[in-house]
Design a protein around this motif. Structure first.
Motif, PDB file in Angstrom:
ATOM      1  N   VAL A  57       0.839  -1.203   0.000  1.00  0.00           N
ATOM      2  CA  VAL A  57       0.000   0.000   0.000  1.00  0.00           C
ATOM      3  C   VAL A  57       0.873   1.252   0.000  1.00  0.00           C
ATOM      4  O   VAL A  57       0.598   2.220  -0.710  1.00  0.00           O
ATOM      5  CB  VAL A  57      -0.968  -0.009   1.199  1.00  0.00           C
ATOM      6  CG1 VAL A  57      -1.726   1.296   1.300  1.00  0.00           C
ATOM      7  CG2 VAL A  57      -1.945  -1.169   1.073  1.00  0.00           C
ATOM      8  N   LEU A  58       1.951   1.238   0.779  1.00  0.00           N
ATOM      9  CA  LEU A  58       2.859   2.391   0.803  1.00  0.00           C
ATOM     10  C   LEU A  58       3.512   2.610  -0.564  1.00  0.00           C
ATOM     11  O   LEU A  58       3.678   3.752  -1.004  1.00  0.00           O
ATOM     12  CB  LEU A  58       3.926   2.202   1.882  1.00  0.00           C
ATOM     13  CG  LEU A  58       3.460   2.392   3.319  1.00  0.00           C
ATOM     14  CD1 LEU A  58       4.590   2.053   4.288  1.00  0.00           C
ATOM     15  CD2 LEU A  58       2.971   3.801   3.554  1.00  0.00           C
ATOM     16  N   ALA A  59       3.876   1.535  -1.235  1.00  0.00           N
ATOM     17  CA  ALA A  59       4.503   1.669  -2.547  1.00  0.00           C
ATOM     18  C   ALA A  59       3.521   2.225  -3.575  1.00  0.00           C
ATOM     19  O   ALA A  59       3.873   3.104  -4.368  1.00  0.00           O
ATOM     20  CB  ALA A  59       5.046   0.320  -3.006  1.00  0.00           C
ATOM     21  N   ILE A  60       2.292   1.733  -3.549  1.00  0.00           N
ATOM     22  CA  ILE A  60       1.283   2.244  -4.496  1.00  0.00           C
ATOM     23  C   ILE A  60       0.938   3.689  -4.170  1.00  0.00           C
ATOM     24  O   ILE A  60       0.737   4.511  -5.070  1.00  0.00           O
ATOM     25  CB  ILE A  60       0.048   1.331  -4.498  1.00  0.00           C
ATOM     26  CG1 ILE A  60       0.425  -0.031  -5.087  1.00  0.00           C
ATOM     27  CG2 ILE A  60      -1.098   1.946  -5.285  1.00  0.00           C
ATOM     28  CD1 ILE A  60      -0.653  -1.073  -5.006  1.00  0.00           C
ATOM     29  N   THR A  61       0.895   4.032  -2.888  1.00  0.00           N
ATOM     30  CA  THR A  61       0.663   5.420  -2.492  1.00  0.00           C
ATOM     31  C   THR A  61       1.796   6.313  -2.982  1.00  0.00           C
ATOM     32  O   THR A  61       1.552   7.432  -3.447  1.00  0.00           O
ATOM     33  CB  THR A  61       0.527   5.517  -0.957  1.00  0.00           C
ATOM     34  OG1 THR A  61      -0.531   4.672  -0.540  1.00  0.00           O
ATOM     35  CG2 THR A  61       0.244   6.932  -0.519  1.00  0.00           C
ATOM     36  N   ARG A  66       3.649  10.516  -6.836  1.00  0.00           N
ATOM     37  CA  ARG A  66       4.573  10.865  -7.914  1.00  0.00           C
ATOM     38  C   ARG A  66       3.975  10.446  -9.256  1.00  0.00           C
ATOM     39  O   ARG A  66       4.675   9.957 -10.147  1.00  0.00           O
ATOM     40  CB  ARG A  66       5.915  10.163  -7.680  1.00  0.00           C
ATOM     41  CG  ARG A  66       6.641  10.680  -6.475  1.00  0.00           C
ATOM     42  CD  ARG A  66       7.557   9.646  -5.866  1.00  0.00           C
ATOM     43  NE  ARG A  66       8.155  10.122  -4.640  1.00  0.00           N
ATOM     44  CZ  ARG A  66       7.575  10.055  -3.445  1.00  0.00           C
ATOM     45  NH1 ARG A  66       6.382   9.510  -3.330  1.00  0.00           N
ATOM     46  NH2 ARG A  66       8.169  10.519  -2.376  1.00  0.00           N
ATOM     47  N   SER A  67       2.688  10.644  -9.403  1.00  0.00           N
ATOM     48  CA  SER A  67       1.959  10.110 -10.554  1.00  0.00           C
ATOM     49  C   SER A  67       2.419  10.711 -11.876  1.00  0.00           C
ATOM     50  O   SER A  67       2.466  10.007 -12.894  1.00  0.00           O
ATOM     51  CB  SER A  67       0.456  10.321 -10.373  1.00  0.00           C
ATOM     52  OG  SER A  67       0.171  11.680 -10.216  1.00  0.00           O
ATOM     53  N   PHE A  68       2.767  11.989 -11.894  1.00  0.00           N
ATOM     54  CA  PHE A  68       3.204  12.611 -13.140  1.00  0.00           C
ATOM     55  C   PHE A  68       4.527  11.996 -13.592  1.00  0.00           C
ATOM     56  O   PHE A  68       4.705  11.675 -14.772  1.00  0.00           O
ATOM     57  CB  PHE A  68       3.320  14.126 -12.949  1.00  0.00           C
ATOM     58  CG  PHE A  68       3.542  14.900 -14.208  1.00  0.00           C
ATOM     59  CD1 PHE A  68       2.917  14.548 -15.384  1.00  0.00           C
ATOM     60  CD2 PHE A  68       4.378  16.005 -14.216  1.00  0.00           C
ATOM     61  CE1 PHE A  68       3.121  15.265 -16.549  1.00  0.00           C
ATOM     62  CE2 PHE A  68       4.590  16.724 -15.367  1.00  0.00           C
ATOM     63  CZ  PHE A  68       3.971  16.354 -16.537  1.00  0.00           C
ATOM     64  N   SER A 109       7.700   1.062 -12.200  1.00  0.00           N
ATOM     65  CA  SER A 109       7.412   2.450 -11.813  1.00  0.00           C
ATOM     66  C   SER A 109       6.992   2.536 -10.346  1.00  0.00           C
ATOM     67  O   SER A 109       7.365   3.490  -9.646  1.00  0.00           O
ATOM     68  CB  SER A 109       6.352   3.071 -12.731  1.00  0.00           C
ATOM     69  OG  SER A 109       5.105   2.450 -12.558  1.00  0.00           O
ATOM     70  N   VAL A 110       6.245   1.558  -9.856  1.00  0.00           N
ATOM     71  CA  VAL A 110       5.869   1.547  -8.440  1.00  0.00           C
ATOM     72  C   VAL A 110       7.109   1.361  -7.565  1.00  0.00           C
ATOM     73  O   VAL A 110       7.269   2.036  -6.538  1.00  0.00           O
ATOM     74  CB  VAL A 110       4.812   0.449  -8.159  1.00  0.00           C
ATOM     75  CG1 VAL A 110       4.614   0.242  -6.669  1.00  0.00           C
ATOM     76  CG2 VAL A 110       3.487   0.816  -8.805  1.00  0.00           C
ATOM     77  N   LEU A 111       8.002   0.453  -7.964  1.00  0.00           N
ATOM     78  CA  LEU A 111       9.230   0.239  -7.189  1.00  0.00           C
ATOM     79  C   LEU A 111      10.117   1.486  -7.180  1.00  0.00           C
ATOM     80  O   LEU A 111      10.679   1.852  -6.138  1.00  0.00           O
ATOM     81  CB  LEU A 111       9.996  -0.964  -7.746  1.00  0.00           C
ATOM     82  CG  LEU A 111       9.324  -2.321  -7.544  1.00  0.00           C
ATOM     83  CD1 LEU A 111      10.111  -3.417  -8.254  1.00  0.00           C
ATOM     84  CD2 LEU A 111       9.151  -2.631  -6.072  1.00  0.00           C
TER      85      LEU A 111
END
Length: 139
Positions: A57-61, A66-68, A109-111
């Protein structure tokens, strides 16, 4: 919580067996209903998780914060790997292979976003956007 309604709505947006005759609005309505179902399902999962924040959950958050930067990273990877004018395997790959590339790109990208979170660093695209947005006017 009852997930059945959200799952039914999520599955209803993928109706391909309908005859072509009929109103276009009707089909568009069902596509939106499917999107609303997925959003409801994600909301129910978020409610279930609550304040319990595990590493996933922390990684996806971190990716969401940093979505852009993640979006730009994924776009560069897809253009480099799938365009006919770059490396070009996108012309010969099937749907399953492209889905594997997309999933692998998302995981990377999540990592990367999680590594930036652990280092306490914002995404590079977000930093650049803030600098360009909030810079003072030249005098």
């Amino acid at each position: 919580m009852d997930y059945r309604l959200a799952l039914r709505l999520a599955g209803s947006g993928n109706q391909r067996a309908w005859p072509r005759s009929g109103s276009h609005r009707r089909c568009a309505c069902y596509r939106h209903r499917g999107r609303l179902g997925y959003a409801a399902l994600i909301g129910l999962v978020a409610l279930r998780i609550g304040n319990r924040r595990g590493p996933v959950v922390l990684a996806i958050t971190a990716c969401g914060e940093r979505s852009f930067s993640c979006y730009l990273f994924q776009s560069v990877v897809f253009v480099a790997l799938l365009s006919s004018y770059t490396l070009g395997p996108g012309e010969t790959l099937g749907t399953a292979e492209v889905a594997v590339i997309a999933l692998a790109t998302w995981v990377v990208s999540v990592l990367l976003a999680d590594l930036l979170r652990q280092a306490g660093v914002r995404g590079p695209a977000e930093v650049l956007l803030r600098r360009l947005t909030y810079r003072t006017a030249a005098r």
